[in-house]
Every structure is written in structure tokens, then in C-alpha cells.
Design a protein around this motif. Structure first.
Motif, mmCIF file in Angstrom:
data_model
loop_
_atom_site.group_PDB
_atom_site.id
_atom_site.type_symbol
_atom_site.label_atom_id
_atom_site.label_comp_id
_atom_site.label_asym_id
_atom_site.label_seq_id
_atom_site.Cartn_x
_atom_site.Cartn_y
_atom_site.Cartn_z
ATOM 1 N N LYS A 1 65.854 24.355 113.833
ATOM 2 C CA LYS A 1 67.011 24.059 114.680
ATOM 3 C C LYS A 1 66.904 24.815 116.007
ATOM 4 O O LYS A 1 67.142 24.245 117.075
ATOM 5 C CB LYS A 1 68.298 24.439 113.957
ATOM 6 N N GLU A 2 66.529 26.070 115.942
ATOM 7 C CA GLU A 2 66.418 26.903 117.144
ATOM 8 C C GLU A 2 65.372 26.362 118.128
ATOM 9 O O GLU A 2 65.582 26.353 119.334
ATOM 10 C CB GLU A 2 66.060 28.339 116.746
ATOM 11 N N TYR A 3 64.236 25.908 117.589
ATOM 12 C CA TYR A 3 63.138 25.461 118.445
ATOM 13 C C TYR A 3 63.099 23.948 118.641
ATOM 14 O O TYR A 3 62.232 23.432 119.342
ATOM 15 C CB TYR A 3 61.798 25.967 117.901
ATOM 16 N N GLY A 4 64.019 23.235 118.003
ATOM 17 C CA GLY A 4 64.162 21.805 118.242
ATOM 18 C C GLY A 4 63.088 20.914 117.655
ATOM 19 O O GLY A 4 62.610 19.996 118.314
ATOM 20 N N PHE A 5 62.697 21.168 116.418
ATOM 21 C CA PHE A 5 61.750 20.272 115.759
ATOM 22 C C PHE A 5 62.246 19.946 114.355
ATOM 23 O O PHE A 5 63.099 20.625 113.814
ATOM 24 C CB PHE A 5 60.321 20.841 115.744
ATOM 25 N N ALA A 6 61.713 18.857 113.810
ATOM 26 C CA ALA A 6 62.107 18.395 112.475
ATOM 27 C C ALA A 6 61.132 18.944 111.440
ATOM 28 O O ALA A 6 59.916 18.956 111.663
ATOM 29 C CB ALA A 6 62.106 16.870 112.428
ATOM 30 N N LEU A 7 61.646 19.372 110.316
ATOM 31 C CA LEU A 7 60.806 19.974 109.287
ATOM 32 C C LEU A 7 59.846 18.982 108.629
ATOM 33 O O LEU A 7 58.755 19.350 108.222
ATOM 34 C CB LEU A 7 61.669 20.629 108.206
ATOM 35 N N TYR A 8 60.240 17.741 108.500
ATOM 36 C CA TYR A 8 59.412 16.778 107.769
ATOM 37 C C TYR A 8 58.827 15.700 108.671
ATOM 38 O O TYR A 8 58.522 14.607 108.233
ATOM 39 C CB TYR A 8 60.213 16.186 106.604
ATOM 40 N N ARG A 9 58.629 16.038 109.931
ATOM 41 C CA ARG A 9 57.944 15.162 110.877
ATOM 42 C C ARG A 9 56.555 15.738 111.108
ATOM 43 O O ARG A 9 56.350 16.942 111.032
ATOM 44 C CB ARG A 9 58.712 15.121 112.195
ATOM 45 N N ARG A 10 55.606 14.854 111.387
ATOM 46 C CA ARG A 10 54.254 15.314 111.705
ATOM 47 C C ARG A 10 54.120 15.492 113.212
ATOM 48 O O ARG A 10 54.626 14.690 113.991
ATOM 49 C CB ARG A 10 53.205 14.322 111.209
ATOM 50 N N TYR A 11 53.404 16.546 113.602
ATOM 51 C CA TYR A 11 53.183 16.857 115.006
ATOM 52 C C TYR A 11 51.685 16.959 115.269
ATOM 53 O O TYR A 11 50.927 17.461 114.424
ATOM 54 C CB TYR A 11 53.852 18.191 115.367
ATOM 55 N N SER A 12 51.266 16.514 116.446
ATOM 56 C CA SER A 12 49.853 16.619 116.816
ATOM 57 C C SER A 12 49.484 18.095 116.948
ATOM 58 O O SER A 12 50.350 18.966 117.050
ATOM 59 C CB SER A 12 49.593 15.902 118.141
ATOM 60 N N GLU A 13 48.206 18.342 116.982
ATOM 61 C CA GLU A 13 47.738 19.719 117.129
ATOM 62 C C GLU A 13 48.223 20.303 118.457
ATOM 63 O O GLU A 13 48.638 21.460 118.518
ATOM 64 C CB GLU A 13 46.216 19.752 117.031
ATOM 65 N N LYS A 14 48.209 19.503 119.495
ATOM 66 C CA LYS A 14 48.679 19.954 120.804
ATOM 67 C C LYS A 14 50.177 20.272 120.769
ATOM 68 O O LYS A 14 50.616 21.298 121.295
ATOM 69 C CB LYS A 14 48.386 18.878 121.850
ATOM 70 N N GLN A 15 50.976 19.414 120.125
ATOM 71 C CA GLN A 15 52.417 19.655 120.013
ATOM 72 C C GLN A 15 52.702 20.908 119.187
ATOM 73 O O GLN A 15 53.569 21.703 119.537
ATOM 74 C CB GLN A 15 53.111 18.457 119.365
ATOM 75 N N ALA A 16 51.971 21.075 118.090
ATOM 76 C CA ALA A 16 52.170 22.241 117.222
ATOM 77 C C ALA A 16 51.857 23.530 117.977
ATOM 78 O O ALA A 16 52.607 24.505 117.884
ATOM 79 C CB ALA A 16 51.301 22.126 115.974
#
Length: 78
Positions: A13-28
């Protein structure tokens, strides 16, 4: 819900991402505030889990990112 799950939700919530979504290596790497080469080095050394979608496509779940934020590069040893 255990303490770790509560912490994961708070971090997401603090960093604005979803726990069960996949993120690219660059996004991560961006979410973690580290250089992309550092994240790749951690992955190759087995220090972080990832979703392997082929020889050139690696992704990370939000839970993986949250765990690295909470526990650091050695999250798998804690």
C-alpha cells in the motif's frame, strides 16, 4: 492473518503495488530502489524468487518485492 502478511500489505500500500500482480524485472528494480543489474545479480545468485516466462523474460510477484523490501537481499534466509 499473520504478522508477515500484514507487513506485506502495508508495504504494498505504501509503495503502490499489488501483491499478486507480476512485475517486469525493470519495474521490480524500480520499486525496490535498486539498479536493474543488482536485481539480476540477486536472481542469478538464487537470492530472490522470480517467475520464469522463458529464456529472456523474468517477472516478480508483488509478494516477492514486498519480502525483499521487508527483509532485504537475504530475505530467503530469514
Amino acid at each position: 492473518m499473520d504478522e508477515l502478511d500484514t507487513m506485506r500489505e502495508g508495504v504494498a500500500k505504501e509503495y503502490g503495488f499489488a501483491l499478486y500482480r507480476r512485475y517486469s524485472e525493470k519495474q521490480a528494480a524500480h520499486l525496490l530502489g535498486i539498479d536493474l543489474t543488482t536485481l539480476k545479480r540477486w536472481r542469478r545468485a538464487g537470492k530472490t524468487p522470480y517467475v520464469n516466462l522463458g529464456p529472456r523474460k523474468k517477472q516478480y510477484l508483488g509478494t516477492h518485492i514486498a519480502d525483499m523490501m521487508i527483509k532485504g537481499a537475504d530475505w530467503h534466509e530469514a
